[in-house]
Scaffold this motif. Structure first.
Motif, PDB file in Angstrom:
ATOM      1  N   VAL A  62       3.580  48.526  -4.675  1.00  0.00           N
ATOM      2  CA  VAL A  62       3.126  48.759  -6.086  1.00  0.00           C
ATOM      3  C   VAL A  62       4.166  49.698  -6.689  1.00  0.00           C
ATOM      4  CG1 VAL A  62       1.629  50.125  -7.909  1.00  0.00           C
ATOM      5  CG2 VAL A  62       0.512  48.525  -5.972  1.00  0.00           C
ATOM      6  N   VAL A  79       2.048  56.925  -9.404  1.00  0.00           N
ATOM      7  CA  VAL A  79       0.928  56.181  -9.317  1.00  0.00           C
ATOM      8  C   VAL A  79      -0.235  57.046  -9.164  1.00  0.00           C
ATOM      9  CG1 VAL A  79      -0.374  54.438  -7.978  1.00  0.00           C
ATOM     10  CG2 VAL A  79       1.929  54.035  -8.419  1.00  0.00           C
ATOM     11  N   GLU A 102      -0.391  45.798 -17.222  1.00  0.00           N
ATOM     12  CA  GLU A 102      -1.689  46.648 -17.292  1.00  0.00           C
ATOM     13  C   GLU A 102      -1.799  46.628 -18.987  1.00  0.00           C
ATOM     14  OE1 GLU A 102      -1.707  49.361 -13.175  1.00  0.00           O
ATOM     15  OE2 GLU A 102      -0.949  50.126 -15.213  1.00  0.00           O
ATOM     16  N   ALA A 129      -4.711  50.378 -14.095  1.00  0.00           N
ATOM     17  CA  ALA A 129      -5.504  50.867 -12.713  1.00  0.00           C
ATOM     18  C   ALA A 129      -4.306  51.741 -11.850  1.00  0.00           C
ATOM     19  CB  ALA A 129      -5.375  49.298 -12.061  1.00  0.00           C
ATOM     20  N   THR A 130      -3.024  51.764 -12.310  1.00  0.00           N
ATOM     21  CA  THR A 130      -2.213  52.643 -11.396  1.00  0.00           C
ATOM     22  C   THR A 130      -2.322  54.008 -11.861  1.00  0.00           C
ATOM     23  OG1 THR A 130      -0.245  52.059 -12.996  1.00  0.00           O
ATOM     24  CG2 THR A 130      -0.281  50.810 -11.271  1.00  0.00           C
ATOM     25  N   MET A 145      -4.198  52.346  -5.646  1.00  0.00           N
ATOM     26  CA  MET A 145      -3.106  51.667  -5.941  1.00  0.00           C
ATOM     27  C   MET A 145      -1.853  52.178  -5.599  1.00  0.00           C
ATOM     28  SD  MET A 145      -3.869  49.014  -7.799  1.00  0.00           S
ATOM     29  CE  MET A 145      -2.682  48.688  -8.992  1.00  0.00           C
ATOM     30  N   ASN A 160      -3.664  56.735  -9.272  1.00  0.00           N
ATOM     31  CA  ASN A 160      -4.629  56.124  -8.534  1.00  0.00           C
ATOM     32  C   ASN A 160      -4.562  55.875  -7.120  1.00  0.00           C
ATOM     33  OD1 ASN A 160      -7.167  54.689  -7.607  1.00  0.00           O
ATOM     34  ND2 ASN A 160      -7.011  53.014  -9.185  1.00  0.00           N
TER      35      ASN A 160
END
Length: 298
Positions: free
Chosen positions: A67, A57, A78, A246-247, A62, A59
């Motif tokens: 997650v 991950v 995603e 977004a991850t 996130m 980001n």
């Protein structure tokens, strides 16, 4: 066989297959080109070799336990969002992410990168025979960077490109089909970073690319740029697709940090190397379908 690019009513039907290692790769390499061609009516399909299950991950916003625990499902979600933003179709080929082991660490026994080439290539051969692309795009021999899944994606795509037309190879994978052209991405090159860095510096805009460039060997590129696709008007679509992952993408950081107006001014293209070509096409090209459009000059 290689079929006509027109239908019975003589309307062009061009098909583009872009082969990637993980979800998000399609949005960081060639996404504006895909969006442009899709908007022009080309049938565009992304083949994603793995689900990105062993990815990190990237980001910080996130990077939460829930997650991490559900990463495989989240990355598929995603990918679906990015697919819809780009206006394309997408298929997973069903292999498991290899991760990025440290030096000396073995690859996981079930991962994509350790599969026998024939096992790893057969789903892509079947997809090529089903979709019947005129153009196939993937990474060069280095994978673009030395991730085992990227290198394997190159090997698998070259194998499938060369085998798909041979009825004696992968006979259970459908009716033979010969794509006409194979391209390699030249995304995120040293020249791209240097040009943007120089343009930002000249305009008094702070650039974070200096440290990266200072560590980059000043060696000429191995592959020539044969093809430049003008797609600056689709950079916003590319960016929206990237942010859907977004991850993997932190807003405002790394690739998302440079001013887009400067990028559109100094580097308004996505660039490729034509690795295989079975039609006449004059270089340099400005169209992945050069030599394939009915009645058009190459």
């Amino acid at each position: 066989m290689t079929a006509s690019v027109t239908t019975a009513d003589n309307k062009p039907v061009l098909r583009l297959l872009s082969v990637h290692a993980h979800p998000d790769d399609e949005s960081s390499k060639g996404a504006a080109s895909l969006a442009r061609y899709a908007a022009e009516g080309v049938q565009v399909l992304v083949a994603t070799c793995t689900g990105g299950e062993r990815g990190s991950v990237l980001n910080p916003g996130m990077d939460r336990p829930e997650v991490q625990a559900d990463l495989a499902r989240i990355r598929r979600r995603e990918m679906a969002a990015a697919r819809d933003i780009l206006g394309i179709d997408q298929r997973f080929l069903g292999f498991t992410d290899s991760g990025l082991p440290a030096d000396g660490e073995p690859l996981p026994v079930d991962c994509f990168a350790v599969q026998p080439l024939a096992v790893a290539a057969e789903p892509l051969v079947a997809l090529i025979r089903e979709f019947r692309p005129h153009v196939v795009v993937t990474y060069d021999e280095t994978g673009g960077y030395p991730h085992p899944d990227h290198v394997m994606t190159h090997r698998v795509t070259v194998e499938a490109f060369e085998a798909a037309a041979d009825p004696h190879r992968y006979p259970a994978a459908g009716e033979p089909w010969q794509p006409a052209k194979l391209y390699y991405h030249l995304a995120l090159s040293r020249a791209w970073f240097q040009t943007l860095h120089d343009a930002m510096t000249a305009r008094g805009v702070e650039s974070a690319m200096g440290p990266l460039l200072s560590e980059w060997p000043d060696t000429p590129p191995v592959l020539a740029t044969t093809t430049r696709i003008g797609c600056a008007e689709y950079f916003a679509v590319r960016d929206a697709a990237l942010l859907a992952h977004a991850t993997q993408i932190e807003p405002g950081a790394n690739f998302m940090a440079h001013p887009r107006d400067i990028e559109r001014e100094v580097w308004p293209t996505e660039d490729y190397h034509l690795a295989r070509c079975l039609v006449e096409s004059v270089r340099p090209e400005t169209d992945l379908f050069a030599g394939l459009r009915p009645g058009a000059e190459s």
